[in-house]
Design an enzyme around this catalytic site. Structure first.
Site, short mmCIF file in Angstrom:
data_model
loop_
_atom_site.label_atom_id
_atom_site.label_comp_id
_atom_site.label_asym_id
_atom_site.label_seq_id
_atom_site.Cartn_x
_atom_site.Cartn_y
_atom_site.Cartn_z
N ARG A 145 0.87 -1.18 0.00
CA ARG A 145 0.00 0.00 0.00
C ARG A 145 0.90 1.23 0.00
NH1 ARG A 145 -2.56 3.14 4.92
NH2 ARG A 145 -3.83 4.57 3.73
N ARG A 165 -9.03 14.60 13.28
CA ARG A 165 -8.74 15.65 12.28
C ARG A 165 -9.95 16.54 12.09
NH1 ARG A 165 -7.11 11.44 8.14
NH2 ARG A 165 -5.06 10.73 8.82
N GLU A 218 -9.53 -3.44 2.07
CA GLU A 218 -8.44 -2.84 1.29
C GLU A 218 -7.35 -3.86 0.99
OE1 GLU A 218 -8.79 0.47 4.22
OE2 GLU A 218 -7.96 1.68 2.61
#
Ligand code: ADP
Length: 398
Positions: free
Chosen positions: A91, A241, A385
């Site tokens: 990745r 965030r 993923e």
């Protein structure tokens, strides 16, 4: 073929071994505190006991050596020798404008990844260290790089440009890139399969709601917009965030709090989001949901603001695509958060969305959560993923 999938961070490394014929994960684990005192490796073969070993890992080469040792271990390993690992899929966080697709890793590709280091100074160097370590320990095993940004490279200029002086784009490639691309691609394709419709005929919005969170608009099989930007800080309110804010807040805070730019960026990345907004109640949605049920005002404010932002992005992307056929929820919160899905869908009456309350209670499964007469279909689709990286790796090495 067995594919080793590696997700290498600056001090951690996640791995999965996936059999490409059965598409099952046959072993997985995690190395933590690489290069720091107290490093440890967690390893678990599928269906077996999880084992945790504290052992020195001065660098990533040693971490990968321990991973390979665990995978080939006589008792708990899943292969007899490294020859049984057909390829490695890495990745990679940032491919800039250089990579619109996954690619076989060569020396030229490594140099091009390094040229993107500026855009992801914490992640890309770590990804390259992982590639180099594998190269050293498994010379001759083909490796593939799968980029978080690649799926979003089909965005049109009007979606990726900022309203900044054009020279910054020309000189520094400052533009919107987007992240979580592997997940948005996997989930949107899977949604088309589940709906029994052609991917190329659909308008799909994917809400990837994990610790990091992003929304994407996928029209006729191509990403046309996504909520993260030059960095993963833009867009939704996330675990810690801040997502979209007025950039002038940075200057305002610098004056009020006497903080420098690094300190402010640290607040925006690590102390904001639902953690900050909830007055430090939690960044974990399980705690926020529990608080919401108990009428805790911090939890209520946080969940309402979070879900409102998701709904606003869905509205923006329905407009960008001139309609939407399916809305998908994925990642930790999207897959397991009936309350968040309910609050978001509460804004979507104008899209003809009606939730099937019973189906919406399901967690961690592929499920249509809208009623059969809902004009827009809403689904929960667990992301994977690692499997998507393994599939890309097989496709390229075959
Ligand atoms: P990442 O991969 O970005 O670290 P995840 O996709 O694992 O993040 O998502 C983490 C988030 O998912 C956390 O906020 C966690 O609270 C939430 N989550 C995980 N399981 C559940 C659950 N059963 N119910 C509600 N939220 C959950």
């Amino acid at each position: 073929m067995n594919i080793l999938v590696i997700n290498c961070g600056s001090s951690s490394l996640k791995f999965q071994m996936i059999n490409s014929e059965t598409e099952q994960c046959i072993a997985k684990g995690l190395c933590e505190r690489i290069g720091i005192e107290g490093s440890m490796i967690t390893y678990a073969p599928a269906g077996g006991e999880k084992e945790k070993t504290v052992t020195p890992m001065p660098d990533h080469t040693e971490a990968i050596r321990l991973v390979l040792e665990a995978l080939t271990n006589e008792k708990t390993g899943v292969v007899k020798s490294l020859d049984e690992i057909g390829a490695v899929g890495h990745r990679i966080v940032h491919g800039g404008e250089k990579f619109a697709e996954s690619t076989i890793i060569t020396d030229e590709v490594m140099a091009a990844i390094e040229e993107c280091n500026d855009l992801a100074p914490l992640h890309n160097p770590a990804n390259l260290i992982g590639i180099n370590a594998c190269k050293k320990l498994m010379p001759g095993t083909p490796m593939v790089g799968v980029f978080d940004t690649a799926f979003h490279q089909t965005m049109p200029e009007e979606a990726y440009m900022y309203g900044l002086p054009y020279e910054y784009y020309k000189n520094y490639k400052i533009r919107r890139y987007g992240f979580h691309g592997t997940s948005h691609s996997y989930v949107s394709k899977r949604a088309a399969e589940l709906l029994g419709r052609k991917y190329e005929d659909l308008k799909i919005i994917v809400c990837h709601l994990g610790n990091g969170a992003s929304v994407s608009a996928v029209k006729n099989g191509k990403c046309v917009d996504t909520s993260m930007g030059l960095t993963p800080l833009e867009g939704l309110i996330m675990g810690t965030r801040c997502g979209d804010i007025d950039p002038a807040i940075i200057e305002f805070l610098a004056h009020k709090e006497g903080k420098n730019i690094d300190e402010i960026m640290s607040v925006l990345n690590k102390k904001s989001g639902v953690l900050g907004l909830s007055d430090n109640l939690s960044s974990d949605f399980r705690d926020l949901e529990a608080g919401y049920e108990k009428n805790d005002p911090n939890a209520i404010r946080t969940l309402k603001t979070y879900c409102y932002r998701v709904a606003k992005y869905i509205g923006a992307y329905a407009a960008a695509m001139n309609g939407v056929d399916a809305i998908c929820f994925t990642a930790g919160i999207g897959e397991n958060g009936p309350l968040v899905r309910t609050l978001v869908c509460g804004y979507l009456g104008y899209l003809g969305v009606t939730l099937d309350e019973e189906a919406n209670q399901k967690k961690g499964e592929e499920v249509v959560i809208s009623t059969s007469d809902s004009t827009t279909t809403v689904l929960a689709v667990p992301t994977n993923e690692e499997l998507a990286i393994a599939r890309e790796t097989v496709r390229l090495v075959k």
